[in-house]
Motif scaffolding. Structure first.
Motif, PDB file in Angstrom:
ATOM      1  N   MET A   1       0.834  -1.191   0.000  1.00 21.98           N
ATOM      2  CA  MET A   1       0.000   0.000   0.000  1.00 21.98           C
ATOM      3  C   MET A   1       0.872   1.247   0.000  1.00 21.98           C
ATOM      4  N   ILE A   2       0.370   2.294  -0.640  1.00 20.60           N
ATOM      5  CA  ILE A   2       0.989   3.605  -0.577  1.00 20.60           C
ATOM      6  C   ILE A   2       0.013   4.542   0.111  1.00 20.60           C
ATOM      7  N   SER A   3       0.477   5.227   1.142  1.00 17.12           N
ATOM      8  CA  SER A   3      -0.348   6.133   1.936  1.00 17.12           C
ATOM      9  C   SER A   3      -0.089   7.560   1.489  1.00 17.12           C
ATOM     10  N   VAL A   4      -1.123   8.209   0.984  1.00 14.92           N
ATOM     11  CA  VAL A   4      -1.028   9.593   0.529  1.00 14.92           C
ATOM     12  C   VAL A   4      -1.522  10.499   1.655  1.00 14.92           C
ATOM     13  N   ILE A   5      -0.680  11.451   2.069  1.00 13.52           N
ATOM     14  CA  ILE A   5      -0.966  12.305   3.221  1.00 13.52           C
ATOM     15  C   ILE A   5      -1.263  13.723   2.753  1.00 13.52           C
ATOM     16  N   THR A   6      -2.423  14.229   3.189  1.00 12.49           N
ATOM     17  CA  THR A   6      -2.830  15.583   2.837  1.00 12.49           C
ATOM     18  C   THR A   6      -3.273  16.339   4.081  1.00 12.49           C
ATOM     19  N   PRO A   7      -2.509  17.352   4.507  1.00 16.02           N
ATOM     20  CA  PRO A   7      -2.963  18.212   5.597  1.00 16.02           C
ATOM     21  C   PRO A   7      -3.984  19.213   5.066  1.00 16.02           C
ATOM     22  N   VAL A   8      -5.034  19.447   5.837  1.00 15.45           N
ATOM     23  CA  VAL A   8      -6.120  20.303   5.375  1.00 15.45           C
ATOM     24  C   VAL A   8      -6.391  21.400   6.395  1.00 15.45           C
ATOM     25  N   HIS A   9      -6.448  22.641   5.896  1.00 11.80           N
ATOM     26  CA  HIS A   9      -6.838  23.775   6.732  1.00 11.80           C
ATOM     27  C   HIS A   9      -7.502  24.815   5.831  1.00 11.80           C
ATOM     28  N   SER A  10      -8.752  25.129   6.115  1.00  7.82           N
ATOM     29  CA  SER A  10      -9.524  26.105   5.333  1.00  7.82           C
ATOM     30  C   SER A  10      -9.359  25.871   3.833  1.00  7.82           C
ATOM     31  N   PRO A  11      -9.693  24.681   3.350  1.00  3.74           N
ATOM     32  CA  PRO A  11      -9.455  24.372   1.941  1.00  3.74           C
ATOM     33  C   PRO A  11     -10.408  25.109   1.012  1.00  3.74           C
ATOM     34  N   GLU A  12      -9.944  25.373  -0.207  1.00  2.00           N
ATOM     35  CA  GLU A  12     -10.802  25.862  -1.270  1.00  2.00           C
ATOM     36  C   GLU A  12     -11.487  24.627  -1.856  1.00  2.00           C
ATOM     37  N   PRO A  13     -12.820  24.552  -1.816  1.00  2.00           N
ATOM     38  CA  PRO A  13     -13.512  23.308  -2.182  1.00  2.00           C
ATOM     39  C   PRO A  13     -13.116  22.742  -3.530  1.00  2.00           C
ATOM     40  N   GLY A  14     -13.047  23.576  -4.552  1.00  2.00           N
ATOM     41  CA  GLY A  14     -12.718  23.073  -5.875  1.00  2.00           C
ATOM     42  C   GLY A  14     -11.321  22.495  -5.957  1.00  2.00           C
ATOM     43  N   HIS A  15     -10.394  23.086  -5.249  1.00  2.00           N
ATOM     44  CA  HIS A  15      -9.021  22.589  -5.270  1.00  2.00           C
ATOM     45  C   HIS A  15      -8.908  21.231  -4.576  1.00  2.00           C
ATOM     46  N   LEU A  16      -9.570  21.088  -3.428  1.00  2.00           N
ATOM     47  CA  LEU A  16      -9.496  19.822  -2.697  1.00  2.00           C
ATOM     48  C   LEU A  16     -10.150  18.697  -3.490  1.00  2.00           C
ATOM     49  N   THR A  17     -11.279  18.967  -4.110  1.00  2.00           N
ATOM     50  CA  THR A  17     -11.923  17.919  -4.901  1.00  2.00           C
ATOM     51  C   THR A  17     -11.111  17.579  -6.146  1.00  2.00           C
ATOM     52  N   GLU A  18     -10.406  18.563  -6.715  1.00  2.00           N
ATOM     53  CA  GLU A  18      -9.534  18.263  -7.853  1.00  2.00           C
ATOM     54  C   GLU A  18      -8.358  17.401  -7.421  1.00  2.00           C
ATOM     55  N   ALA A  19      -7.820  17.657  -6.224  1.00  2.00           N
ATOM     56  CA  ALA A  19      -6.760  16.806  -5.696  1.00  2.00           C
ATOM     57  C   ALA A  19      -7.258  15.366  -5.569  1.00  2.00           C
ATOM     58  N   TYR A  20      -8.493  15.214  -5.070  1.00  2.00           N
ATOM     59  CA  TYR A  20      -9.070  13.869  -4.950  1.00  2.00           C
ATOM     60  C   TYR A  20      -9.206  13.210  -6.318  1.00  2.00           C
ATOM     61  N   ARG A  21      -9.727  13.924  -7.289  1.00  2.00           N
ATOM     62  CA  ARG A  21      -9.898  13.332  -8.615  1.00  2.00           C
ATOM     63  C   ARG A  21      -8.566  12.892  -9.210  1.00  2.00           C
ATOM     64  N   SER A  22      -7.514  13.681  -8.957  1.00  2.00           N
ATOM     65  CA  SER A  22      -6.201  13.313  -9.491  1.00  2.00           C
ATOM     66  C   SER A  22      -5.659  12.056  -8.824  1.00  2.00           C
ATOM     67  N   LEU A  23      -6.033  11.842  -7.567  1.00  2.00           N
ATOM     68  CA  LEU A  23      -5.623  10.628  -6.867  1.00  2.00           C
ATOM     69  C   LEU A  23      -6.468   9.441  -7.308  1.00  2.00           C
ATOM     70  N   ALA A  24      -7.768   9.650  -7.423  1.00  2.00           N
ATOM     71  CA  ALA A  24      -8.662   8.559  -7.804  1.00  2.00           C
ATOM     72  C   ALA A  24      -8.346   8.033  -9.201  1.00  2.00           C
ATOM     73  N   ALA A  25      -7.753   8.856 -10.049  1.00  2.00           N
ATOM     74  CA  ALA A  25      -7.445   8.452 -11.427  1.00  2.00           C
ATOM     75  C   ALA A  25      -6.136   7.670 -11.544  1.00  2.00           C
ATOM     76  N   GLN A  26      -5.391   7.542 -10.457  1.00  2.00           N
ATOM     77  CA  GLN A  26      -4.106   6.852 -10.524  1.00  2.00           C
ATOM     78  C   GLN A  26      -4.287   5.356 -10.777  1.00  2.00           C
ATOM     79  N   GLU A  27      -3.426   4.810 -11.619  1.00  2.00           N
ATOM     80  CA  GLU A  27      -3.382   3.370 -11.865  1.00  2.00           C
ATOM     81  C   GLU A  27      -2.114   2.814 -11.229  1.00  2.00           C
ATOM     82  N   LEU A  28      -2.285   1.824 -10.372  1.00  2.00           N
ATOM     83  CA  LEU A  28      -1.161   1.283  -9.610  1.00  2.00           C
ATOM     84  C   LEU A  28      -0.749  -0.089 -10.136  1.00  2.00           C
ATOM     85  N   PRO A  29       0.466  -0.503  -9.832  1.00  2.00           N
ATOM     86  CA  PRO A  29       0.894  -1.851 -10.215  1.00  2.00           C
ATOM     87  C   PRO A  29       0.004  -2.913  -9.562  1.00  2.00           C
TER      88      PRO A  29
END
Length: 243
Positions: free
Chosen positions: A1-29
């Motif tokens: 497993m690879i653990s992706v760590i994201t600290p969050v403080h007063s996030p801009e909603p669109g930016h945080l959801t875009e970060a999620y989409r970029s992670l969800a689209a990853q293809e792993l070995p």
């Protein structure tokens, strides 16, 4: 497993959801999975409200303590052999997690990796950097020497760091300083073990008006900046003396 760590403080909603989409689209070995440790600096519950329901997301929170402490609280919960940094407003590029995994697991000596970054400006323009190192291994001492010779500027971007969890824990996680905590961890790791630089773009680093202090004048306030650099340098020298 690879653990992706994201600290969050007063996030801009669109930016945080875009970060999620970029992670969800990853293809792993084959055989690999990711978990996303979203750690709030505070206890507002804002990240849980903004992000979709996904069993791969693990939410955490704690009292307000700054980004380094927040990252380390997430590190304590990480189940992966590898730990990957992702800031709340940045965007992973396709395939970067697979490349990180390959760089570390494919070489018995390599225990951390970084990748090329492009700045993502508010108008959508992408801006690269001059002076990236060649694609390939980074021997112990190379990063530190460059940092010392170039007015405390790294040859690689610390926000792209992927590192063996055991090594990160041994080094105390992200360095407990107000800013440059990722630089402190990267330099400490680079002194003790070889790393790897992947010349393929792995991250879009968002530059925007609401960005944290690392992009603003407070980050470079002289007294605090000098104190941070001195402490990072002294720790690196102490670690070198052990090798």
């Amino acid at each position: 497993m690879i653990s992706v760590i994201t600290p969050v403080h007063s996030p801009e909603p669109g930016h945080l959801t875009e970060a999620y989409r970029s992670l969800a689209a990853q293809e792993l070995p084959d055989g690999w999975a990711w978990e996303w440790l979203v750690q709030e600096d505070g206890r507002t519950g804002v990240a849980e409200e903004l992000l979709p329901s996904d069993e791969r997301i693990s939410h955490g929170s704690g009292r307000h303590g700054g980004v380094a402490i927040t990252r380390n609280l997430a590190l304590s919960r990480a189940r992966g052999e590898l730990v990957k940094n992702l800031d709340q407003d940045d965007v992973l590029m396709p395939g970067v997690l697979a490349r990180d995994i390959a760089a570390i697991t494919g070489n018995d000596r390599v225990r951390w990796t970084t990748s090329r970054v492009l700045d993502l400006l508010p108008d959508g323009e992408l801006v690269g950097f001059d002076g990236d190192p060649p694609h390939g291994p980074l021997e112990p001492g190379v990063v530190l020497d460059h940092w010392r010779r170039n007015d405390f500027r790294l040859p690689v971007h610390p926000t792209t760091l992927c590192i063996e969890r055991d090594l990160a824990v041994m080094l105390g996680g992200w360095m407990a300083v107000p800013g440059s905590d990722d630089t402190g961890l990267l330099i400490a790791a680079s002194v003790l073990t070889p790393g790897f630089f992947d010349a393929t773009v792995g991250l879009h680093y968002r530059k925007w008006p609401g960005q944290g202090s690392a992009a603003g004048s407070e980050h470079y306030e002289t007294v605090e900046w000098n104190a941070r650099m001195k402490l990072i340098d002294e720790r690196a020298a102490a670690l070198q003396s052990l090798t």
